[in-house]
Design a protein around this motif. Structure first.
Motif, PDB file in Angstrom:
ATOM      1  N   UNK A  75     -70.380   4.808  55.490  1.00  0.00           N
ATOM      2  CA  UNK A  75     -70.810   4.951  54.092  1.00  0.00           C
ATOM      3  C   UNK A  75     -69.617   5.114  53.151  1.00  0.00           C
ATOM      4  N   UNK A  76     -69.878   4.871  51.873  1.00  0.00           N
ATOM      5  CA  UNK A  76     -68.871   5.159  50.850  1.00  0.00           C
ATOM      6  C   UNK A  76     -68.414   6.604  51.000  1.00  0.00           C
ATOM      7  N   UNK A  77     -67.129   6.832  50.839  1.00  0.00           N
ATOM      8  CA  UNK A  77     -66.632   8.201  50.760  1.00  0.00           C
ATOM      9  C   UNK A  77     -67.296   8.865  49.558  1.00  0.00           C
ATOM     10  N   UNK A  78     -67.828  10.069  49.757  1.00  0.00           N
ATOM     11  CA  UNK A  78     -68.624  10.697  48.698  1.00  0.00           C
ATOM     12  C   UNK A  78     -67.802  10.914  47.426  1.00  0.00           C
ATOM     13  N   UNK A  79     -66.518  11.220  47.564  1.00  0.00           N
ATOM     14  CA  UNK A  79     -65.702  11.475  46.367  1.00  0.00           C
ATOM     15  C   UNK A  79     -65.575  10.192  45.537  1.00  0.00           C
ATOM     16  N   UNK A  80     -65.421   9.058  46.211  1.00  0.00           N
ATOM     17  CA  UNK A  80     -65.374   7.771  45.492  1.00  0.00           C
ATOM     18  C   UNK A  80     -66.723   7.473  44.856  1.00  0.00           C
ATOM     19  N   UNK A  81     -67.753   7.722  45.617  1.00  0.00           N
ATOM     20  CA  UNK A  81     -69.109   7.435  45.149  1.00  0.00           C
ATOM     21  C   UNK A  81     -69.437   8.243  43.879  1.00  0.00           C
ATOM     22  N   UNK A  82     -68.835   9.430  43.790  1.00  0.00           N
ATOM     23  CA  UNK A  82     -69.090  10.294  42.632  1.00  0.00           C
ATOM     24  C   UNK A  82     -68.008  10.133  41.566  1.00  0.00           C
ATOM     25  N   UNK A  83     -67.336   8.980  41.585  1.00  0.00           N
ATOM     26  CA  UNK A  83     -66.361   8.685  40.539  1.00  0.00           C
ATOM     27  C   UNK A  83     -65.159   9.601  40.563  1.00  0.00           C
ATOM     28  N   UNK A  84     -64.845  10.138  41.730  1.00  0.00           N
ATOM     29  CA  UNK A  84     -63.696  11.041  41.909  1.00  0.00           C
ATOM     30  C   UNK A  84     -63.761  12.219  40.943  1.00  0.00           C
ATOM     31  N   UNK A  85     -64.980  12.718  40.765  1.00  0.00           N
ATOM     32  CA  UNK A  85     -65.229  13.854  39.876  1.00  0.00           C
ATOM     33  C   UNK A  85     -65.404  15.107  40.736  1.00  0.00           C
ATOM     34  N   UNK A  86     -64.482  16.052  40.620  1.00  0.00           N
ATOM     35  CA  UNK A  86     -64.492  17.232  41.484  1.00  0.00           C
ATOM     36  C   UNK A  86     -65.739  18.099  41.281  1.00  0.00           C
ATOM     37  N   UNK A  87     -66.216  18.184  40.045  1.00  0.00           N
ATOM     38  CA  UNK A  87     -67.415  18.991  39.802  1.00  0.00           C
ATOM     39  C   UNK A  87     -68.631  18.398  40.517  1.00  0.00           C
ATOM     40  N   UNK A  88     -68.762  17.064  40.404  1.00  0.00           N
ATOM     41  CA  UNK A  88     -69.879  16.402  41.096  1.00  0.00           C
ATOM     42  C   UNK A  88     -69.744  16.585  42.610  1.00  0.00           C
ATOM     43  N   UNK A  89     -68.516  16.489  43.075  1.00  0.00           N
ATOM     44  CA  UNK A  89     -68.251  16.665  44.506  1.00  0.00           C
ATOM     45  C   UNK A  89     -68.720  18.041  44.978  1.00  0.00           C
ATOM     46  N   UNK A  90     -68.386  19.074  44.184  1.00  0.00           N
ATOM     47  CA  UNK A  90     -68.790  20.432  44.557  1.00  0.00           C
ATOM     48  C   UNK A  90     -70.316  20.570  44.557  1.00  0.00           C
ATOM     49  N   UNK A  91     -70.960  19.908  43.606  1.00  0.00           N
ATOM     50  CA  UNK A  91     -72.431  19.952  43.573  1.00  0.00           C
ATOM     51  C   UNK A  91     -73.008  19.319  44.847  1.00  0.00           C
ATOM     52  N   UNK A  92     -72.449  18.169  45.214  1.00  0.00           N
ATOM     53  CA  UNK A  92     -72.950  17.461  46.400  1.00  0.00           C
ATOM     54  C   UNK A  92     -72.737  18.294  47.663  1.00  0.00           C
ATOM     55  N   UNK A  93     -71.528  18.840  47.817  1.00  0.00           N
ATOM     56  CA  UNK A  93     -71.242  19.606  49.039  1.00  0.00           C
ATOM     57  C   UNK A  93     -71.957  20.956  49.028  1.00  0.00           C
ATOM     58  N   UNK A  94     -72.102  21.538  47.840  1.00  0.00           N
ATOM     59  CA  UNK A  94     -72.874  22.778  47.736  1.00  0.00           C
ATOM     60  C   UNK A  94     -74.310  22.556  48.172  1.00  0.00           C
TER      61      UNK A  94
END
Ligand code: CA
Length: 624
Positions: A445-464
């Protein structure tokens, strides 16, 4: 004279050579027996040996060992294959016996078969469960701990780190060298992409084209190295999950030139690809044409499709998986391409595993797009056709799609965080929603950070979300480092080398100093959450109560009678003040809370301040 002496030397050498070849002809070198050894004291007393040797089918078989008897010898129409059913009684002790193959009185082959002593407690092993966090890593791409195995002379593909789809040299030693890293991050279960031999001309690094079901790929190490890695992992508190493939195998397998049986593979007049439509298998409206193509079509030109409806294939695969569990000391199996294999066979497989290891864990790659399609494959699901898979765990592919969409979309009736809400609102489909493996990305699959536009806040939401939602979380290696890559660029781009795994890498992400500030922010966030999760029972196994998203804010609780965790996802690009009256049925009796990430105390819970695009995970406390 000198010439004579030379020719005598030659004659002696020739005699020695002949003697040694004679020895080989009567030794295990020219005969293959699988499983290569077994154990006493297994739950099943039956063992079927596949014997492969020139003209072996026409030979008599002899063995003499207390409480081990040949119950059946089966010829299958191939002169070079013989199947031998053994019955291993309760009185059979560990030791070796000779399997002798004779024509008349002449012995053509002998194989020294070993029954190993079973380790105490072997059958009682416990698999992974909701208290665990699984870390998936690709052995070729994680760390190169042994440069001497990068290229093996007799193996087809050589190392080429400049080729994204080539072999990069990572190995089991590299994993062993970094066991502390997993503990530092907090994960406690390792899932390695397949480690068995893939002696294929190209794309051999991913491991899904097995060419020997009983041999670790020499470029990863030896079978003994795999055992040692597992023992060390166990000592470090890590469980080991083996990635297995029953649907297909690499076309460079030694079977290919001389298939054991005509129907060993699913055979087509010309190459026929699977339609990859797993939903057809249980679709009441599906045509036989589509189902057949799904099941018996080949996954790829390089991957021969096994016919598990053939009882000898079935037996071979079942014993192979038990052999690896017992030999290596595995804690779990991740089974590839689950719906592509004969489903009745997969039920028999699960039953055989449960008979040997009642508490073992298996997760199936049921890569289907909707919750009902995935739920079908989880055991105890109430299926219309009565199918009971016996499979305990399934991957949450539909939830993964929801995660990758939710934080990129505007919030609407069924978009944005409503996708997460809707995903969990159909949990009634699953016999046990806790037994789903949740993830934001994996090796396909797409790396989640790339998929979320390399947005750290979105990344934290996804991993949270992944680390607090019901299920067993699975993290893909490098996700904690914000590694990037999109699947459409090619698989090599979502499977890049772990920085620091190779000598000469510019920086080592195994240490704080080798990571950027942003990487450390992500790493610390994940490590903090993973470790907290490992010691928080209610987030592991608690019930879920969630609330319909309002104003782009999704709130759910993981709770039981003693404890509760509140999770808030603010999917807005602006700050919000959350009024909590509507959650009173979940918050009644709780007076304050502790934010798990910031460790700050919330003295009042009536309103909670939310930053833009943020996740809050709050342990609720009853008294001040
Ligand atoms: Ca290596």
């Amino acid at each position: 004279m000198i010439r004579l002496r030379n020719s005598m030397t030659m004659a002696i050498m020739l005699l020695l050579f002949l003697a040694s070849t004679q020895l080989r002809a009567g030794s295990t070198a020219s005969i293959r027996v699988e499983p290569p050894f077994w154990w006493n004291g297994m739950a099943s007393h039956e063992l079927q040996l596949m014997v492969s040797a020139k003209d072996v089918a026409a030979m008599q078989v002899e063995l003499n060992y207390p409480d081990v008897v040949v119950s059946e010898i089966i010829q299958v129409g191939n002169p070079d294959f013989l199947f031998i059913n053994l019955r291993i009684g309760d009185e059979a002790t560990a030791g070796r016996f000779e399997l002798r193959f004779l024509k008349g009185k002449k012995q053509h082959y002998v194989y020294s078969y070993e029954l190993k002593e079973r380790k105490p407690g072997s059958a009682a092993r416990r698999g992974f469960d909701n208290s665990d966090v699984i870390y998936l890593l690709m052995p070729d791409r994680f760390a190169n701990g042994d440069l001497s195995n990068d290229n093996i002379s007799w193996m087809r593909e050589k190392a080429d780190r400049s080729n994204p789809n080539g072999r990069h040299g990572g190995d089991l030693k590299g994993i062993e060298d970094h066991l502390d890293y997993f503990s530092e991050l907090g994960v406690n279960t390792l899932w390695l992409n397949p480690v068995l031999e893939n002696n294929m001309p190209a794309y051999s690094y991913h491991g899904y084209a097995i060419t020997d079901f009983y041999q670790v790929d020499a470029r990863f190490g030896s079978n003994e190295d795999y055992v040692r890695l597992t023992e060390k992992a166990h000592k470090n508190g890590l469980k080991m999950v083996m990635d297995m493939v029953f649907n297909h195998y690499g076309t460079s397998h030694w079977w290919t030139d001389n298939l054991p049986m005509k129907d060993w593979n699913n055979v087509w007049p010309e190459f026929t690809r699977s339609n990859y439509r797993g939903g057809a298998i249980m679709d009441p409206n599906a045509s036989e044409y589509d189902k057949n193509k799904m099941l018996k079509g080949w996954f790829d030109t390089s991957m021969a499709d096994l016919n598990q409806a053939n009882p000898y294939v079935a037996r071979y695969l079942i014993q192979n998986s038990i052999w690896w569990i017992e030999y290596v000391g595995l804690d779990g199996i991740r089974m590839d391409t689950y719906p592509y294999s004969d489903k009745d066979f997969m039920v028999s497989w699960m039953k055989a595993l449960k008979a040997e290891y009642p508490h073992f864990s298996v997760v199936g790659e049921v890569w289907l797009n909707t919750p009902p399609q995935v739920a079908y494959w989880q055991d105890n699901t109430n299926n219309g056709d009565g199918f009971q898979s016996q499979l305990p765990y399934v991957f949450s592919f539909p939830l993964k799609y929801a995660i990758t969409d939710a934080f990129n979309e505007d919030n609407g009736w069924s978009s944005g965080v409503a996708k997460l809400y809707e995903s969990l609102s159909v949990d009634y489909l699953f016999a046990d929603p806790l037994k789903t493996v949740t993830f934001a990305d994996n090796h396909d699959a797409d790396r989640i950070f790339s998929r979320l536009g390399e947005d750290l806040n979105k990344f934290k939401m996804a991993m949270g979300f992944v680390l607090t939602v019901r299920g067993v979380p699975q993290i893909y290696y490098g996700t904690e480092l914000l590694m990037t890559g999109l699947e459409h660029e090619g698989h090599g781009f979502i499977r890049k080398d772990f920085p620091g795994g190779w000598t000469g890498d510019p920086a080592s992400a195994f240490t704080r100093d080798g990571r950027s500030d942003e990487q450390n922010q992500a790493w610390d966030f994940m490590s903090r959450l993973i470790k907290w999760r490992s010691s928080n029972r209610v987030v592991q196994t608690g019930k879920t109560t969630h609330y319909i998203p309002d104003d782009g804010i999704y709130v759910y609780f993981r709770h039981d009678e003693k404890a509760s965790v509140m999770v808030i996802l603010n999917n807005n690009k602006s700050a919000k003040k959350l009024h909590t009256e509507r959650f009173s049925e979940s918050m009644n009796g709780y007076a304050h809370g502790v934010d798990v990430i910031s460790r700050t105390v919330l003295t009042s819970l009536s309103t909670i301040d939310l930053e833009p695009m943020s996740v809050h995970i709050i342990e609720l406390k009853r008294t001040k």
